[in-house]
Design a protein around this motif. Structure first.
Motif, PDB file in Angstrom:
ATOM      1  N   ASN A 106       4.337  14.856  -1.220  1.00 25.32           N
ATOM      2  CA  ASN A 106       3.213  13.962  -1.465  1.00 25.32           C
ATOM      3  C   ASN A 106       3.074  12.885  -0.395  1.00 25.32           C
ATOM      4  O   ASN A 106       2.678  11.768  -0.694  1.00 25.32           O
ATOM      5  N   ASN A 107       3.420  13.233   0.863  1.00 28.65           N
ATOM      6  CA  ASN A 107       3.213  12.241   1.914  1.00 28.65           C
ATOM      7  C   ASN A 107       1.743  11.849   1.965  1.00 28.65           C
ATOM      8  O   ASN A 107       0.861  12.648   1.636  1.00 28.65           O
ATOM      9  N   VAL A 148      -8.255  12.704  -2.130  1.00 28.75           N
ATOM     10  CA  VAL A 148      -8.174  13.049  -0.709  1.00 28.75           C
ATOM     11  C   VAL A 148      -9.432  12.564  -0.014  1.00 28.75           C
ATOM     12  O   VAL A 148     -10.554  12.831  -0.456  1.00 28.75           O
ATOM     13  N   SER A 149      -9.237  11.828   1.092  1.00 31.60           N
ATOM     14  CA  SER A 149     -10.370  11.356   1.895  1.00 31.60           C
ATOM     15  C   SER A 149      -9.974  11.425   3.361  1.00 31.60           C
ATOM     16  O   SER A 149      -9.200  10.594   3.844  1.00 31.60           O
ATOM     17  N   GLY A 150     -10.483  12.425   4.067  1.00 30.67           N
ATOM     18  CA  GLY A 150     -10.107  12.592   5.452  1.00 30.67           C
ATOM     19  C   GLY A 150      -8.629  12.900   5.569  1.00 30.67           C
ATOM     20  O   GLY A 150      -8.108  13.819   4.950  1.00 30.67           O
ATOM     21  N   LEU A 151      -7.914  12.086   6.365  1.00 32.25           N
ATOM     22  CA  LEU A 151      -6.478  12.264   6.517  1.00 32.25           C
ATOM     23  C   LEU A 151      -5.696  11.696   5.346  1.00 32.25           C
ATOM     24  O   LEU A 151      -4.544  12.067   5.124  1.00 32.25           O
ATOM     25  N   ALA A 152      -6.298  10.768   4.608  1.00 30.09           N
ATOM     26  CA  ALA A 152      -5.567  10.031   3.575  1.00 30.09           C
ATOM     27  C   ALA A 152      -5.455  10.832   2.281  1.00 30.09           C
ATOM     28  O   ALA A 152      -6.437  11.412   1.795  1.00 30.09           O
ATOM     29  N   ILE A 153      -4.232  10.855   1.724  1.00 28.68           N
ATOM     30  CA  ILE A 153      -3.966  11.504   0.438  1.00 28.68           C
ATOM     31  C   ILE A 153      -3.324  10.449  -0.457  1.00 28.68           C
ATOM     32  O   ILE A 153      -2.229   9.957  -0.170  1.00 28.68           O
ATOM     33  N   SER A 154      -4.002  10.098  -1.539  1.00 31.11           N
ATOM     34  CA  SER A 154      -3.548   9.004  -2.385  1.00 31.11           C
ATOM     35  C   SER A 154      -3.330   9.486  -3.814  1.00 31.11           C
ATOM     36  O   SER A 154      -4.014  10.407  -4.278  1.00 31.11           O
ATOM     37  N   HIS A 196       0.826  -1.213   0.000  1.00 34.37           N
ATOM     38  CA  HIS A 196       0.000   0.000   0.000  1.00 34.37           C
ATOM     39  C   HIS A 196       0.862   1.266   0.000  1.00 34.37           C
ATOM     40  O   HIS A 196       0.724   2.130  -0.867  1.00 34.37           O
ATOM     41  N   THR A 197       1.784   1.367   0.952  1.00 37.78           N
ATOM     42  CA  THR A 197       2.540   2.612   1.102  1.00 37.78           C
ATOM     43  C   THR A 197       3.618   2.765   0.033  1.00 37.78           C
ATOM     44  O   THR A 197       3.806   3.855  -0.512  1.00 37.78           O
ATOM     45  N   THR A 198       4.342   1.677  -0.267  1.00 38.43           N
ATOM     46  CA  THR A 198       5.416   1.770  -1.256  1.00 38.43           C
ATOM     47  C   THR A 198       4.860   2.049  -2.650  1.00 38.43           C
ATOM     48  O   THR A 198       5.438   2.826  -3.413  1.00 38.43           O
ATOM     49  N   SER A 199       3.744   1.437  -2.983  1.00 38.36           N
ATOM     50  CA  SER A 199       3.139   1.666  -4.299  1.00 38.36           C
ATOM     51  C   SER A 199       2.694   3.113  -4.451  1.00 38.36           C
ATOM     52  O   SER A 199       2.876   3.725  -5.509  1.00 38.36           O
ATOM     53  N   MET A 200       2.111   3.672  -3.395  1.00 41.09           N
ATOM     54  CA  MET A 200       1.689   5.075  -3.475  1.00 41.09           C
ATOM     55  C   MET A 200       2.900   5.991  -3.617  1.00 41.09           C
ATOM     56  O   MET A 200       2.880   6.938  -4.415  1.00 41.09           O
ATOM     57  N   ALA A 201       3.964   5.717  -2.856  1.00 37.86           N
ATOM     58  CA  ALA A 201       5.156   6.568  -2.925  1.00 37.86           C
ATOM     59  C   ALA A 201       5.790   6.525  -4.306  1.00 37.86           C
ATOM     60  O   ALA A 201       6.187   7.562  -4.860  1.00 37.86           O
ATOM     61  N   PHE A 202       5.893   5.331  -4.899  1.00 38.36           N
ATOM     62  CA  PHE A 202       6.519   5.232  -6.211  1.00 38.36           C
ATOM     63  C   PHE A 202       5.635   5.856  -7.295  1.00 38.36           C
ATOM     64  O   PHE A 202       6.144   6.515  -8.215  1.00 38.36           O
ATOM     65  N   THR A 203       4.335   5.674  -7.186  1.00 37.08           N
ATOM     66  CA  THR A 203       3.420   6.286  -8.150  1.00 37.08           C
ATOM     67  C   THR A 203       3.526   7.802  -8.101  1.00 37.08           C
ATOM     68  O   THR A 203       3.590   8.474  -9.149  1.00 37.08           O
ATOM     69  N   GLN A 204       3.555   8.372  -6.908  1.00 36.94           N
ATOM     70  CA  GLN A 204       3.713   9.819  -6.783  1.00 36.94           C
ATOM     71  C   GLN A 204       5.035  10.280  -7.394  1.00 36.94           C
ATOM     72  O   GLN A 204       5.106  11.311  -8.078  1.00 36.94           O
ATOM     73  N   ALA A 205       6.101   9.508  -7.167  1.00 34.95           N
ATOM     74  CA  ALA A 205       7.400   9.870  -7.739  1.00 34.95           C
ATOM     75  C   ALA A 205       7.363   9.840  -9.263  1.00 34.95           C
ATOM     76  O   ALA A 205       7.966  10.693  -9.930  1.00 34.95           O
ATOM     77  N   MET A 206       6.653   8.891  -9.835  1.00 38.46           N
ATOM     78  CA  MET A 206       6.547   8.809 -11.290  1.00 38.46           C
ATOM     79  C   MET A 206       5.727   9.972 -11.857  1.00 38.46           C
ATOM     80  O   MET A 206       6.041  10.506 -12.926  1.00 38.46           O
ATOM     81  N   PHE A 207       4.690  10.382 -11.137  1.00 36.00           N
ATOM     82  CA  PHE A 207       3.937  11.564 -11.568  1.00 36.00           C
ATOM     83  C   PHE A 207       4.824  12.807 -11.491  1.00 36.00           C
ATOM     84  O   PHE A 207       4.776  13.668 -12.386  1.00 36.00           O
ATOM     85  N   ASP A 208       5.635  12.916 -10.441  1.00 36.82           N
ATOM     86  CA  ASP A 208       6.552  14.053 -10.328  1.00 36.82           C
ATOM     87  C   ASP A 208       7.581  14.035 -11.456  1.00 36.82           C
ATOM     88  O   ASP A 208       7.890  15.080 -12.044  1.00 36.82           O
ATOM     89  N   LEU A 209       8.106  12.872 -11.759  1.00 34.93           N
ATOM     90  CA  LEU A 209       9.150  12.768 -12.783  1.00 34.93           C
ATOM     91  C   LEU A 209       8.609  13.091 -14.172  1.00 34.93           C
ATOM     92  O   LEU A 209       9.242  13.820 -14.943  1.00 34.93           O
ATOM     93  N   THR A 210       7.448  12.566 -14.500  1.00 36.57           N
ATOM     94  CA  THR A 210       6.930  12.756 -15.856  1.00 36.57           C
ATOM     95  C   THR A 210       6.392  14.161 -16.094  1.00 36.57           C
ATOM     96  O   THR A 210       6.219  14.561 -17.247  1.00 36.57           O
ATOM     97  N   THR A 211       6.124  14.909 -15.038  1.00 36.50           N
ATOM     98  CA  THR A 211       5.729  16.310 -15.220  1.00 36.50           C
ATOM     99  C   THR A 211       6.907  17.259 -14.997  1.00 36.50           C
ATOM    100  O   THR A 211       6.756  18.469 -15.174  1.00 36.50           O
ATOM    101  N   ARG A 212       8.063  16.697 -14.638  1.00 35.99           N
ATOM    102  CA  ARG A 212       9.292  17.502 -14.466  1.00 35.99           C
ATOM    103  C   ARG A 212      10.461  16.716 -15.062  1.00 35.99           C
ATOM    104  O   ARG A 212      11.379  16.297 -14.359  1.00 35.99           O
TER     105      ARG A 212
END
Length: 509
Positions: A357-358, A488-494, A299-315
């Motif tokens: 993107n925590n 975004v849902s409550g505390l969770a940011i995905s 759950h956590t590693t997949s979200m972190a890597f996905t966010q990194a890929m979104f950051d990389l492909t837009t920068r």
């Protein structure tokens, strides 16, 4: 509803829920702690009901109003107290379990006892296993990790020729992370079994869905409704069928040959067996620990890597410098765990992506368990039973902590290493700015006594995956320069679950 007994029952439940709400929000002892947005009871009810949609905005507003103090926001059936300043965050991280309980906070925010079972909620030996045996074995097991990364990307991405291929990033990442994690958890060939892997992903999705449903019920009702809404028995049964033969074989060999028999697999099953009490040394108990470890890892590693890929492909200006770094380091040192430590830009890029993107608007949830409550250094006292946490997302975006904090700067931490390394102790500079480092101003992995025990494995996995990607693929966003919006849902940011990233084979290979 035509049955009078049903009407009476629903009426009693409605009365109890309203009474729970009123009791939660009416406490004169808390009057000194400011409330975000509204101090009226009706406003508190509305904010609590609307928290899944507006929670992040409430926390941002509270941080802007009280940047050095403590504020509260309304959740269903309780207040959530949020600290802003890194000094107070450190006090949370340093507090003993007998005063501010990490495990109590988990149960308030994520009721593991009801969602998965009391055994894993009350006996946390698997955390010790991950913190010690898993971390100690990362060097020895890294060749397996790298082998699985290469094989998994090849099987999942499946590129042909030099054409671009669009892939849904989060599901693609989850499929790869599940394989890589399970190479260390259960080994070959099970780590490549599609049914087993899909079941682990499904378990994580089921638990998250059940948890969201539980939020709508007061705490005294949750034990009653949990059996009705927690959908996990099917996935546990599938995991038992897959893992029981492996576990029984290990137990049989230990009994026959001793605990250190020749050829003993070096994986999570073996490490758990080393730490487990006798009553836990059986397939059903161990399967729950493995499922829980999969839940955390996937759950956590997949979200972190996905966010990194979104950051990389837009920068994309970050791609070639990281590619050059990975090519150079691997040419000099080969594919080793130690080589990853020389990839400063890749480490920095991932740390910056996590900073911005925590996956939680507020982190480090704790429950006050001391009968006299907990007093912060500023004199604020939270009574026993309170839920307290840190304003993680706003802290990460605070420009008094990070220069141009609202702007993504992928090589921020690598540059800080270079700038300060000549004037300060180099080891200290590196330690404070590498991906695994925690602190009251960087809460991607929490901080203090209960910082994420699996962060060393997660960082190794993420850095090796990103190095593999930049060395082997060209990338671009589905829409040039547009970063997919988070959910975004409550505390969770995905990360966006349907957004695509385009891959093609690296053209200069």
């Amino acid at each position: 509803m035509d049955d009078p007994r049903s009407l009476v029952l629903y009426g009693v439940l409605a009365f109890l829920m309203v009474a729970s709400l009123r009791r939660a929000f009416h406490n004169p002892k808390l009057d000194a702690i400011p409330i975000v947005r509204s101090s009226k009871l009706a406003g508190n009810y509305w904010d609590a009901y609307n928290f899944p949609v507006n929670g992040l905005n409430l926390i941002k507003a509270g941080y802007a109003q009280y940047p050095e103090g403590i504020f509260r926001v309304a959740r269903l059936f309780r207040w959530m107290f949020i600290v802003s300043s890194p000094k107070l965050v450190k006090e949370i991280g340093d507090a003993p379990e007998t005063v501010l309980s990490f495990h109590g906070g988990v149960e308030l925010n994520f009721p593991i006892k009801l969602l998965i079972g009391p055994a894993v909620a009350e006996n946390h030996y698997h955390v010790h296993t991950i913190r010690t045996n898993l971390t100690r074995n990362l060097h020895a097991c890294f060749p397996d990790v790298k082998d699985e990364i290469t094989d998994a990307f090849g099987d999942v991405v499946q590129l042909q020729g030099s054409e671009w291929k669009s892939l849904p990033m989060l599901p693609t990442t989850m499929a790869i992370v599940a394989r890589v994690s399970n190479r260390l958890f259960v080994g070959l060939p099970l780590c490549r079994d599609r049914t087993y892997l899909q079941n682990n992903v499904q378990f994580a999705l089921d638990i998250m869905r059940s948890r969201r449903k539980m939020d709508w019920f007061p705490y005294f009702l949750r034990p009653l409704v949990a059996p009705l809404i927690c959908d996990k028995d099917k996935t546990i049964a599938v995991a038992l069928k897959a893992l029981s033969p492996l576990i029984e074989e290990r137990l049989s060999k230990e009994k026959e040959l001793g605990p250190d028999y020749a050829g003993k697999p070096n994986d999570l099953i073996s490490w758990l067996l080393e730490d487990a009490e006798e009553k836990e040394r059986n397939a059903p108990s161990l399967v729950l620990r493995i499922l829980l470890s999969n839940f955390a890892a996937i759950h956590t590693t997949s979200m972190a890597f996905t966010q990194a890929m979104f950051d990389l492909t837009t920068r994309l200006e970050h791609l070639l410098p990281m590619r050059e770094e990975a090519d150079r380091v691997i040419a000099q040192e080969g594919w080793t765990k130690t080589a990853l430590n020389s990839m400063f830009k890749i480490d920095s890029f991932l740390r910056e992506s996590q900073r911005m993107n925590n996956n939680l608007a507020a982190a480090m949830v704790r429950k006050v368990v001391a009968k006299d409550g907990f007093m912060f250094s500023d004199g604020t006292v939270l009574p026993e039973g309170s839920m307290v946490c840190a304003a993680a997302r706003p802290i990460h975006y605070d420009s008094s902590i990070h220069e141009n904090a609202t702007e993504f700067d992928g090589f921020r931490f690598a540059r800080e290493r270079a700038e300060h390394g000549a004037t300060q102790d180099l080891n200290q500079v590196i330690f404070k700015r590498q991906m695994i480092s925690t602190g009251p101003d960087h809460l991607a992995f929490g901080t203090g006594k209960h910082a994420c025990p699996g962060r060393f494995f997660a960082a190794t996995e993420l850095k090796a995956m990103l190095a593999h990607v930049v060395m082997n693929y060209d990338l671009k966003a589905e829409m040039e320069g547009v970063r997919p919006p988070d959910a975004v849902s409550g505390l969770a940011i995905s990360p966006n679950a349907t957004a695509m990233v385009q891959f093609r084979k690296r053209i200069d290979l």
